[in-house]
Scaffold this motif. Structure first.
Motif, short mmCIF file in Angstrom:
data_model
loop_
_atom_site.label_atom_id
_atom_site.label_comp_id
_atom_site.label_asym_id
_atom_site.label_seq_id
_atom_site.Cartn_x
_atom_site.Cartn_y
_atom_site.Cartn_z
N THR A 1 54.50 46.14 50.79
CA THR A 1 53.93 47.50 50.79
C THR A 1 52.57 47.52 50.09
OG1 THR A 1 55.07 48.09 48.73
CG2 THR A 1 56.19 48.60 50.82
N ARG A 2 51.73 48.40 50.58
CA ARG A 2 50.43 48.67 49.96
C ARG A 2 50.15 50.16 50.09
NH1 ARG A 2 46.37 44.67 49.86
NH2 ARG A 2 47.24 42.73 49.05
N SER A 3 49.33 50.66 49.19
CA SER A 3 48.85 52.04 49.30
C SER A 3 47.39 52.00 49.72
CB SER A 3 49.01 52.78 47.98
OG SER A 3 48.19 52.21 46.98
N PHE A 4 46.98 52.98 50.50
CA PHE A 4 45.61 53.02 51.00
C PHE A 4 45.06 54.44 50.81
CE2 PHE A 4 47.95 49.89 53.44
CZ PHE A 4 47.15 48.76 53.29
N ALA B 1 37.45 53.59 35.80
CA ALA B 1 38.29 53.86 36.97
C ALA B 1 38.79 52.54 37.54
CB ALA B 1 37.49 54.62 38.03
N ARG B 2 40.10 52.44 37.75
CA ARG B 2 40.69 51.26 38.39
C ARG B 2 40.99 51.63 39.84
NH1 ARG B 2 44.74 49.59 33.37
NH2 ARG B 2 43.11 48.65 32.07
N ILE B 3 40.23 51.04 40.76
CA ILE B 3 40.28 51.43 42.16
C ILE B 3 41.30 50.58 42.91
CG2 ILE B 3 38.93 51.58 44.29
CD1 ILE B 3 36.45 52.00 42.58
N PHE B 4 42.15 51.26 43.69
CA PHE B 4 43.11 50.59 44.55
C PHE B 4 42.55 50.54 45.97
CE2 PHE B 4 45.53 51.20 40.83
CZ PHE B 4 46.69 50.45 40.91
N ASN B 5 43.35 50.03 46.91
CA ASN B 5 42.89 49.79 48.27
C ASN B 5 42.24 51.02 48.89
OD1 ASN B 5 43.93 47.06 48.51
ND2 ASN B 5 45.96 47.99 48.52
N THR B 6 41.04 50.83 49.42
CA THR B 6 40.26 51.92 49.99
C THR B 6 39.75 51.50 51.37
OG1 THR B 6 39.54 52.50 47.75
CG2 THR B 6 38.34 53.50 49.57
#
Length: 407
Positions: A327-330, A287-292
């Protein structure tokens, strides 16, 4: 003649011969009478009779078979009730032992009845950290037995203290750089500092955790036949020229930068995971985790959400780099945990990106924090730097030209 008279002179008559030996005739009832005599003389028969009497008394006092100690669910009277039982998610069904005069022999605990699947024994490395502790909560709530392995470099004991009295929870203070022998069914490998503030503190330790720690956990999975899930990161894409990144994109990476201990360490961990899968047949998931974000985040971990929140709480200006249009996704931590569990239970190896497809600008994020915490908080703009934590959104046209895709 004295004693000479006792000497045999050798007369003609024959010497008297002794009678031939003959054993005593066997007694036919000896095999029967000997045990009976032993019982009577040693009073063993009395103890046998007393034991029979006690056993008879015990079974006489037991309730009849109609009042079985088992509690059975009544047969549903309607198909609608039955279909509801089938559609209701239920992992385990238990019965409580019925207490009788001498207490049930099973009063020490609950016994699983009608199990749909056996209880899983799961190890979570880094389970006292931000994401790991939320994952432990979900696994415990699901009915699994969980072993948390953490050296508390970034994890905190307070994150899992509420499970200390749970018999299905165990906590081991251990560094995954050292081997560990356990009997488990699944391994969630989350151990590694994930924020720049922490992994830059000791970069050599960070890459050892990613490489040696992953090797140790993969070796454990191979020995015991456990399924292994590696939590990688979106940082494996480096400073991406493709936006948004897909799993087939190999990235634009820097192997000698100040963040490379984490980025390259995770890339190596993915390589090791796939090599164990192809070479040793280990069941793996990546799993490649993005901003959390979410509860239990470390307020000083250097990530943009915690930075804005900490600045607002401390009555400091919220720092936005550049024009704030990066931009970022959270994603919320509970959504990430749901994705990790589904990936573990699924049939696909990955790697899979786990994040939020919707994106926000840094200025929008700062405004949300401002409205939520302190409407009077001030937003301060600063010029971009080389180590800009927001990272400017890449120029898509330039990226396409570099990749030979045209405009």
């Amino acid at each position: 003649m004295g004693s000479s008279e006792l000497i045999f002179r050798g007369h003609d008559e024959a010497l008297p011969t002794a009678d031939a030996y003959s054993p005593k005739p066997p007694k036919p009832w000896l095999a029967v009478t000997r045990p009976i005599r032993y019982l009577l003389l040693e009073q063993r028969l009395v103890f046998i009779l007393v034991g029979i009497a006690i056993a008879t008394l015990f079974f006489t006092l037991l309730p009849p078979s109609s009042s079985s100690p088992h509690k059975h669910d009544p047969i549903p009277f309607s198909f609608s009730h039955f279909s509801h039982e089938l559609t209701t998610p239920m992992r385990y069904k238990y019965y409580e032992p019925h207490q009788v005069g001498f207490q049930s022999a099973n009063s020490g605990g609950k016994i699983p009845l009608g199990l749909k699947s056996k209880t899983l024994r799961i190890v979570v490395t880094g389970g006292a950290g931000f994401v790991g502790s939320h994952l432990v909560d979900r696994l415990i709530a699901r009915g699994d037995s969980v072993i948390v392995v953490d050296n508390f470099f970034t994890g905190r004991k307070e994150n899992v203290m509420h499970h200390f009295k749970n018999p299905r929870f165990e906590l081991i203070r251990h560094d995954v750089v050292e081997p560990l022998l356990l009997e488990v069914d699944q391994i969630y490998h989350l151990a590694c500092p994930a924020s720049p503030v922490h992994y830059k503190h000791n970069p050599v330790k960070t890459i050892k955790t990613n490489v040696v720690g992953t090797l140790n956990m993969l070796g454990l999975a191979k020995r015991v036949g456990a399924r292994f899930l590696l939590t990688s990161t979106s940082e494996v894409y480096g400073d991406p020229l493709q936006h948004p990144q897909v799993e087939t994109y190999w990235g634009n990476v820097n192997p000698i930068g100040v963040r490379s201990c984490y980025d390259e360490g995770k890339r190596t961990a993915e390589t090791l995971t796939m090599d164990y899968h192809r070479g040793a047949g280990v069941q793996v998931r990546i799993a490649r985790i993005f901003n959390t974000y979410g509860p239990r985040m470390c307020i000083d971990d250097g990530r943009v959400v915690s930075n804005f929140v900490a600045q607002a709480l401390r009555k400091e200006p919220m720092t936005v780099y550049g024009d704030g249009k990066q931009t970022r996704s959270f994603q919320y931590v509970s959504d990430l945990v749901e994705g990790l569990m589904r990936l573990m239970e699924g049939e696909h190896v990955g790697p899979f990106n786990l994040g939020n497809p919707g994106e926000f600008t840094m200025l929008e994020l700062a405004q949300v924090v401002q409205e939520t915490i302190d409407p009077n908080a001030r937003i301060e703009f600063r010029p971009n730097t080389e180590d800009d934590p927001h990272k400017r959104k890449p120029d898509i046209t330039k990226a396409k030209n570099l990749l030979g895709l045209g405009t």
